[in-house]
Motif scaffolding. Structure first.
Motif, mmCIF file in Angstrom:
data_model
loop_
_atom_site.group_PDB
_atom_site.id
_atom_site.type_symbol
_atom_site.label_atom_id
_atom_site.label_comp_id
_atom_site.label_asym_id
_atom_site.label_seq_id
_atom_site.Cartn_x
_atom_site.Cartn_y
_atom_site.Cartn_z
ATOM 1 N N UNK A 10 0.836 -1.201 0.000
ATOM 2 C CA UNK A 10 0.000 0.000 0.000
ATOM 3 C C UNK A 10 0.870 1.249 0.000
ATOM 4 N N UNK A 11 0.329 2.356 -0.514
ATOM 5 C CA UNK A 11 1.106 3.599 -0.482
ATOM 6 C C UNK A 11 1.257 4.106 0.953
ATOM 7 N N UNK A 12 2.342 4.811 1.200
ATOM 8 C CA UNK A 12 2.610 5.384 2.522
ATOM 9 C C UNK A 12 1.824 6.675 2.680
ATOM 10 N N UNK A 13 0.549 6.532 3.022
ATOM 11 C CA UNK A 13 -0.322 7.693 3.181
ATOM 12 C C UNK A 13 -1.132 7.552 4.471
ATOM 13 N N UNK A 14 -1.629 8.669 4.950
ATOM 14 C CA UNK A 14 -2.409 8.685 6.187
ATOM 15 C C UNK A 14 -3.849 8.244 5.953
ATOM 16 N N UNK A 15 -4.398 8.601 4.818
ATOM 17 C CA UNK A 15 -5.813 8.340 4.531
ATOM 18 C C UNK A 15 -5.967 7.076 3.695
ATOM 19 N N UNK A 16 -5.905 5.936 4.344
ATOM 20 C CA UNK A 16 -6.089 4.668 3.635
ATOM 21 C C UNK A 16 -7.572 4.326 3.563
ATOM 22 N N UNK A 143 -7.208 13.888 7.058
ATOM 23 C CA UNK A 143 -6.137 13.026 6.545
ATOM 24 C C UNK A 143 -5.836 13.237 5.056
ATOM 25 N N UNK A 144 -6.833 13.297 4.166
ATOM 26 C CA UNK A 144 -6.483 13.502 2.744
ATOM 27 C C UNK A 144 -5.722 14.804 2.499
ATOM 28 N N UNK A 145 -6.107 15.870 3.187
ATOM 29 C CA UNK A 145 -5.408 17.150 3.004
ATOM 30 C C UNK A 145 -3.968 17.053 3.505
ATOM 31 N N UNK A 146 -3.759 16.333 4.606
ATOM 32 C CA UNK A 146 -2.394 16.135 5.104
ATOM 33 C C UNK A 146 -1.563 15.320 4.124
ATOM 34 N N UNK A 147 -2.179 14.299 3.527
ATOM 35 C CA UNK A 147 -1.466 13.510 2.517
ATOM 36 C C UNK A 147 -1.051 14.386 1.340
#
Length: 186
Positions: A10-16, A143-147
């Protein structure tokens, strides 16, 4: 801990996305299961641990911060969270005091007289739980905005991610305490 994102592909993101996370875990655990050809119990355990880490947002963010090598620091509680914390203590103390009174009640009449207090406590805890859920959901919407900020190279995004992780950890703990208190009333 190994990179949980990489273990599950998975990608290294906050909003999974929860569904994508579950599908990735199922695929990885299927291939690593010890009963499968080429399967490995150690790898299967690592995959399960990775899933548990990424499934809970506060654990996922903590892991993401570790991968970015962000040093741990204390995060102050803002006024809104302090207000919620101020409601948590008395609510939990009221439940503990009520449970002592309920345990001391020996007759059916004494127990019946406690029913209105018990109902009020349940309603208070459920309202508090709803407030916690709403506040936690509002935090998760960031989370999406932080990503996006992280992928754009915004260096302040990691600090904001750290604050968000700490707040989510508080909410997780508080929600567990409310659930435990509700269960103790049953």
């Amino acid at each position: 801990m190994p990179n949980a994102f990489a273990l599950l592909g998975l990608p290294r993101i906050a909003a999974l996305d929860d569904e994508a996370l579950q599908q990735a875990w199922l695929a990885a655990s299927r291939s690593a299961h010890p009963d499968q050809p080429g399967g490995d119990a150690t790898r299967a355990a690592e995959i399960n641990t990775a899933y548990e880490t990424l499934q809970a947002p506060e654990k996922r963010l903590k892991h993401l911060l570790e991968l970015h090598e962000v040093p741990w620091r204390t995060v102050p509680i803002d006024d809104a969270m302090m207000s919620l914390f101020g409601k948590m203590g008395p609510a939990l103390q009221n439940v503990a005091a009520f449970l002592k009174r309920k345990q001391a009640a020996t007759s059916a009449l004494a127990k019946a007289l406690l029913a209105p207090d018990e109902m009020r406590l349940r309603e208070d805890l459920e309202a508090l739980g709803t407030t916690l859920d709403t506040s936690r959901t509002a935090l998760l919407e960031n989370l999406p905005a932080l990503d996006a900020r992280l992928s754009a190279g915004d260096t302040t995004a990691l600090s904001d991610l750290q604050i968000l992780q700490a707040r989510l950890a508080y909410f997780g703990k508080w929600q567990a305490q409310v659930r435990e208190a509700l269960l103790s009333l049953m």
